[in-house]
Design a protein around this motif. Structure first.
Motif, short mmCIF file in Angstrom:
data_model
loop_
_atom_site.label_atom_id
_atom_site.label_comp_id
_atom_site.label_asym_id
_atom_site.label_seq_id
_atom_site.Cartn_x
_atom_site.Cartn_y
_atom_site.Cartn_z
N GLY A 13 27.92 -31.58 14.22
CA GLY A 13 27.08 -32.71 14.50
C GLY A 13 26.68 -32.75 15.99
N CYS A 14 25.83 -33.48 16.30
CA CYS A 14 25.22 -33.78 17.86
C CYS A 14 24.82 -34.89 17.81
CB CYS A 14 24.24 -32.51 18.23
SG CYS A 14 22.79 -32.65 17.57
N SER A 15 24.80 -35.41 19.19
CA SER A 15 23.94 -36.84 19.71
C SER A 15 24.12 -36.64 21.03
CB SER A 15 24.68 -38.11 18.97
OG SER A 15 25.78 -38.42 19.85
N ARG A 16 23.59 -37.64 21.71
CA ARG A 16 23.49 -37.81 23.17
C ARG A 16 25.12 -38.45 23.57
NH1 ARG A 16 17.78 -40.34 23.92
NH2 ARG A 16 18.48 -41.40 22.44
N LYS A 17 25.45 -39.06 22.96
CA LYS A 17 26.93 -39.60 23.13
C LYS A 17 28.02 -38.67 23.67
CE LYS A 17 25.69 -43.96 21.00
NZ LYS A 17 26.00 -45.04 20.28
N ALA A 18 28.92 -39.14 24.54
CA ALA A 18 29.99 -38.54 24.95
C ALA A 18 31.07 -38.37 23.61
CB ALA A 18 30.55 -39.25 25.98
N ALA A 19 31.84 -37.05 23.59
CA ALA A 19 32.67 -37.07 22.35
C ALA A 19 33.98 -37.99 22.28
CB ALA A 19 33.40 -35.68 22.55
N ASN A 20 34.04 -39.01 23.29
CA ASN A 20 35.20 -39.74 23.07
C ASN A 20 34.40 -41.28 22.81
OD1 ASN A 20 33.96 -40.64 25.61
ND2 ASN A 20 35.85 -40.86 26.62
N ASP A 21 33.25 -41.29 22.45
CA ASP A 21 32.34 -42.58 22.09
C ASP A 21 32.91 -42.98 20.81
OD1 ASP A 21 30.01 -44.40 22.39
OD2 ASP A 21 30.07 -43.85 20.29
N GLU A 22 33.11 -44.03 20.39
CA GLU A 22 33.77 -44.53 19.21
C GLU A 22 32.94 -44.06 18.05
OE1 GLU A 22 34.68 -48.82 16.53
OE2 GLU A 22 34.75 -48.90 18.84
N SER A 23 31.63 -43.94 17.95
CA SER A 23 30.88 -43.60 16.93
C SER A 23 31.39 -42.21 16.58
CB SER A 23 29.40 -43.82 17.08
OG SER A 23 29.05 -43.08 18.31
N ILE A 24 31.45 -41.41 17.71
CA ILE A 24 31.68 -39.86 17.42
C ILE A 24 33.08 -39.75 16.83
CG2 ILE A 24 31.67 -37.79 18.71
CD1 ILE A 24 29.06 -39.00 18.27
N VAL A 25 34.06 -40.47 17.38
CA VAL A 25 35.35 -40.45 16.70
C VAL A 25 35.43 -40.61 15.28
CG1 VAL A 25 37.44 -41.48 16.77
CG2 VAL A 25 36.44 -40.80 19.04
N THR A 26 34.65 -41.48 14.93
CA THR A 26 34.31 -42.14 13.55
C THR A 26 33.83 -41.05 12.82
OG1 THR A 26 34.15 -44.29 14.18
CG2 THR A 26 33.43 -43.86 11.83
N TYR A 27 32.78 -40.36 13.33
CA TYR A 27 32.02 -39.17 12.67
C TYR A 27 33.18 -37.89 12.20
CZ TYR A 27 30.13 -34.37 13.16
OH TYR A 27 29.98 -33.00 12.97
N VAL A 28 33.87 -37.61 13.52
CA VAL A 28 34.74 -36.50 13.40
C VAL A 28 35.93 -36.93 12.07
CG1 VAL A 28 36.64 -35.34 14.46
CG2 VAL A 28 34.57 -35.54 15.58
N GLU A 29 36.52 -38.27 12.44
CA GLU A 29 37.39 -38.69 11.35
C GLU A 29 36.73 -38.70 9.77
OE1 GLU A 29 38.78 -42.31 12.96
OE2 GLU A 29 40.15 -41.49 14.35
N ALA A 30 35.53 -38.89 9.89
CA ALA A 30 35.13 -38.91 8.39
C ALA A 30 34.87 -37.88 7.95
CB ALA A 30 33.58 -39.84 8.70
#
Length: 91
Positions: free
Chosen positions: A36-53
């Motif tokens: 997955g990709c987005s413009r947000k940093a890897a430590n952003d809460e939304s990215i952490v949620t994506y990885v965990e999901a």
């Protein structure tokens, strides 16, 4: 009528994972490895949620910070996906 899609041994790339993980999670539920990709940093809460999901579904996951409107970011994104998973099957 319900049906199941089997995407085991497939690699999927989903853009915009910071604004919703539903699609990424469904690909993972179907057995795909998900990049997955987005413009947000890897430590952003939304990215952490994506990885965990994705991991919670038993799939391998990759996150790459990238702006899909920039050719150089796209090239690096695809390269990282292929370097990590060996191929890219679904975009």
């Amino acid at each position: 009528m319900a049906f199941t899609i089997d995407l085991k041994e497939k690699v999927v790339l989903v853009t915009g994972v910071s604004s919703g993980i539903g699609v990424a999670r469904e690909f993972a539920r179907a057995g795909a490895d998900v990049a997955g990709c987005s413009r947000k940093a890897a430590n952003d809460e939304s990215i952490v949620t994506y990885v965990e999901a994705v991991e919670s579904e038993g799939s391998r996951v990759l996150y790459v910070q990238a702006d899909v409107t920039k050719e150089q970011d796209l090239e690096q994104l695809v390269k990282k996906v292929i370097d990590t998973f060996g191929r890219l099957d679904i975009l």
